[in-house]
Design an enzyme around this catalytic site. Structure first.
Site, PDB file in Angstrom:
ATOM      1  N   GLY A  91     -46.027  60.299  37.980  1.00 46.54           N
ATOM      2  CA  GLY A  91     -45.977  61.022  36.718  1.00 46.54           C
ATOM      3  C   GLY A  91     -46.100  62.491  37.028  1.00 46.54           C
ATOM      4  N   HIS A  92     -45.024  63.235  36.860  1.00 46.88           N
ATOM      5  CA  HIS A  92     -45.068  64.668  37.129  1.00 46.88           C
ATOM      6  C   HIS A  92     -45.198  65.423  35.820  1.00 46.88           C
ATOM      7  CE1 HIS A  92     -43.081  64.358  41.367  1.00 46.88           C
ATOM      8  NE2 HIS A  92     -44.331  63.998  41.352  1.00 46.88           N
TER       9      HIS A  92
ATOM     10  N   LYS B 157     -48.037  68.474  42.165  1.00 47.81           N
ATOM     11  CA  LYS B 157     -46.687  68.689  42.723  1.00 47.81           C
ATOM     12  C   LYS B 157     -45.679  69.052  41.644  1.00 47.81           C
ATOM     13  CE  LYS B 157     -46.574  64.609  44.605  1.00 47.81           C
ATOM     14  NZ  LYS B 157     -47.949  64.157  44.359  1.00 47.81           N
TER      15      LYS B 157
ATOM     16  N   GLN C 141     -46.268  60.730  44.821  1.00 45.82           N
ATOM     17  CA  GLN C 141     -47.528  60.260  45.421  1.00 45.82           C
ATOM     18  C   GLN C 141     -47.974  61.232  46.528  1.00 45.82           C
ATOM     19  OE1 GLN C 141     -44.898  57.508  45.248  1.00 45.82           O
ATOM     20  NE2 GLN C 141     -45.579  57.417  43.141  1.00 45.82           N
TER      21      GLN C 141
ATOM     22  N   ASP D 239     -51.202  63.250  42.944  1.00 45.63           N
ATOM     23  CA  ASP D 239     -51.729  64.063  41.833  1.00 45.63           C
ATOM     24  C   ASP D 239     -52.204  65.437  42.281  1.00 45.63           C
ATOM     25  OD1 ASP D 239     -51.393  61.808  40.151  1.00 45.63           O
ATOM     26  OD2 ASP D 239     -53.304  61.022  40.852  1.00 45.63           O
TER      27      ASP D 239
END
Ligand code: IMP
Length: 423
Positions: A40-41, A16, A224, A13
């Site tokens: 989750g991006h 990225k 991650q 988080d």
């Protein structure tokens, strides 16, 4: 730009998704190499917010090829949902701009059930997983009983393999007090997803090799973060893949001598979701950030644990990833903090440590030794030039880059593309 590996240098988080989106402008191909839909991006384009879990965020830009590499574990039904979501937004996804490795492993519902059941049995010692079945899917891969995309799209082979794997897994699920899964339902669901995904399934190792030979710029996007790495993270409070830069090679088939640069993404402070040690965790900064509506997970919505910047940890991240350049994000999160603290060493059992201990139990007992930095008490989110940032802010950013041991090249003061400064 050549071939760039982008990694998270903290506990995930780090922002990225946004940096990947910015670097994608100069890349031809974007490759995801590990993890699954536990990631989750989040990317903001104008007022639109996109959260992608499996498909590289490069898909949001025209004329980019996005690849899901062999190192990813893939939930095919979830992926079809993601494709449908993009179609609803009018974003074209075709075999010309999206490929899936034929050797990527598949996540099944029994993996999710096992993930959940193991967490429940662990009670207070749970890892705090996303319950997306990631650990059990990588477990099957390592135990050599996993199924891959190449199996899913083979209509002759898949039904028998599914029956065999389901029989074993239903026994385990029932032994753990769960309900057995229905073969016919699963077969129908997975065959439909396989049919939908078949046109995208390719030998991506060959594709990437040929692209690299002709000099294409490839961006390897990490999911991650370093301290969630199965080997280098705070085991067992980690995910089940190599989130560090080496994972980009094994997860894509592109060898180390083809890689040109490693970019590490860091937040200006520290966050973590799930359980496990976080030496600089601090209630004041947690309350401040949550009060601003920040630091809630993109995948599970969980409130992230927050703390001061931990330079002992980021120095370790620079070492194991070989980080050349740093992108520091979420700088604006500290805009109202008068006295900013940075952890420069740990104190444990009467000793001063300047490196990260390998034992998570020791790390959990580490007391941070802080250096203090004066805040800047000025909103930074509208600033577009590094030289226009308040002097205390520049000093802070250059100091944490120096403590980490890599060159600061990107500073980000908000989620939008425009809120990015290049040094
Ligand atoms: P898993 O990957 O779902 O097995 O979860 C293992 C650990 O990694 C948990 O602490 C999760 O919260 C964490 N984790 C997994 N994916 C992400 C991510 O994308 N961002 C931050 N933490 C993650």
């Amino acid at each position: 730009m050549a071939n760039v590996i982008l990694v998270g240098a903290q506990w995930g988080d780090e922002g990225k998704g946004k940096i990947i989106d910015v670097l994608t402008e100069t890349s031809e191909i974007v490759v995801r190499t590990q993890g699954g839909n536990n990631a989750g991006h989040t990317v903001f384009i104008g007022r639109d917010k996109y959260v992608l879990h499996l498909i590289p965020s490069g898909i949001l830009r025209p004329n980019k090829v996005c690849v899901i590499g062999n190192g990813v574990v893939l939930d095919p039904v979830g992926l079809v949902g993601e494709l449908d979501g993009l179609a609803r937004l009018g974003i074209p996804v075709t075999p010309a701009n999206f490929q899936i490795s034929e050797t990527a492993h598949i996540v099944f519902p029994w993996h999710r059930q096992l993930d959940g059941a193991r967490e429940t049995r662990k009670g207070k010692d749970k890892i705090g997983t996303t319950k997306r079945g990631i650990g059990p899917a990588y477990g099957d891969k390592a135990a050599r009983v996993g199924m891959r995309m190449i199996d899913l799209i083979n209509r002759e082979r898949f039904p028998a393999k599914l029956r065999e794997r389901l029989a074993e897994n239903n026994e385990v699920i029932q032994a753990l007090g769960g309900t057995a899964l229905d073969y016919d339902q699963l077969l129908a669901e997975y065959t439909a997803a396989g049919d939908r995904l078949r046109p995208f399934v390719k030998n991506t190792v060959l594709f990437l090799h040929e692209a690299s030979q002709r000099g294409a710029n490839i961006l390897f996007e990490g999911a991650q973060g370093t301290f969630l790495d199965i080997d280098h993270g705070t085991y067992p409070y980690v995910t089940s893949s190599n989130t560090t830069s080496g994972g980009a090679c094994t997860g894509s088939g592109v060898p180390p001598n083809r890689m040109d640069k490693v970019v590490g993404v860091l937040k200006a402070y520290t966050t973590r979701v799930g359980e496990g040690p976080l030496p600089t965790e601090n209630a004041v900064i947690s309350d401040l950030l949550h009060g601003m509506g920040r630091e809630f997970g993109a995948t599970t919505g969980r409130a992230r644990r927050c703390g001061w910047f931990d330079a002992v940890a980021t120095r370790h991240a620079a070492m194991v990833n070989g980080i050349d350049e740093l992108a520091i994000t979420n700088i604006d999160g500290l805009d109202t903090v008068a006295d900013i603290q940075v952890c420069v060493a740990y104190r444990v059992d009467g000793q001063l440590l300047r490196h990260l201990p390998s034992d998570s139990e020791v790390l959990a007992r580490c007391e941070p030794v802080y250096e203090h930095f004066p805040g800047w008490s000025t909103p930074t989110d509208a600033i577009t030039q590094f030289s226009d940032l308040p002097v205390n802010c520049r000093h802070y950013l250059l100091s944490i880059a120096q403590l980490t041991g890599a060159r600061l090249t990107i500073a980000s003061v908000g989620p939008a593309r425009e809120q990015t400064m290049f040094l």
